[in-house]
Design an enzyme around this catalytic site. Sequence first.
Site, PDB file in Angstrom:
ATOM      1  N   ILE A  45      -2.740  -3.017  -3.822  1.00 54.54           N
ATOM      2  CA  ILE A  45      -3.146  -4.212  -4.548  1.00 54.54           C
ATOM      3  C   ILE A  45      -4.163  -4.968  -3.694  1.00 54.54           C
ATOM      4  CG2 ILE A  45      -2.353  -6.426  -5.488  1.00 54.54           C
ATOM      5  CD1 ILE A  45       0.439  -5.096  -5.812  1.00 54.54           C
ATOM      6  N   LYS A  95      -2.158  -5.391   6.306  1.00 55.06           N
ATOM      7  CA  LYS A  95      -0.859  -5.569   5.665  1.00 55.06           C
ATOM      8  C   LYS A  95       0.231  -5.331   6.707  1.00 55.06           C
ATOM      9  CE  LYS A  95      -2.242  -5.826   1.242  1.00 55.06           C
ATOM     10  NZ  LYS A  95      -1.856  -6.831   0.280  1.00 55.06           N
ATOM     11  N   PRO A 141       0.807  -1.219   0.000  1.00 56.92           N
ATOM     12  CA  PRO A 141       0.000   0.000   0.000  1.00 56.92           C
ATOM     13  C   PRO A 141       0.850   1.283   0.000  1.00 56.92           C
ATOM     14  CG  PRO A 141      -0.764  -1.541   1.665  1.00 56.92           C
ATOM     15  CD  PRO A 141       0.560  -2.034   1.177  1.00 56.92           C
TER      16      PRO A 141
END
Length: 118
Positions: free
Chosen positions: A65, A33, A2
């Site tokens: 993503i 994440k 990110p």
Amino acid sequence: MPFLELETSLPAAQLPQGLAGKLCSVAAAVLSKPEERINVTVKSDLPMVVGGSAAPCAQLLVSSIAVVGTAEQNRGHSAKFFEFLTKELGLGADRILIRFYPLEPWQIGKKGTVMTFL
């Protein structure tokens, strides 16, 4: 992987100490994440207008993503990022905007290649 870009009209001296690190930690939790994959940029002292007003404001751009690709995902992310930003920046929710951009692995370069091949 990110990427978060926080832009604000607030002066740097008015931003909380360690804001980039705090935003990194919050983003890791919100987006599920690891912190070592989060990339944060904070830009202050910018001439900005939100909703026709030059009153203090901020915009957060979140690109990643797989985790910002649906309205349902971003609705939850938005609530958590707004909670953090209103508290840390001392701005009302009407003075903050968030833009979510889904990325594909081929759009991120790293180590001389793109994420598709790593």
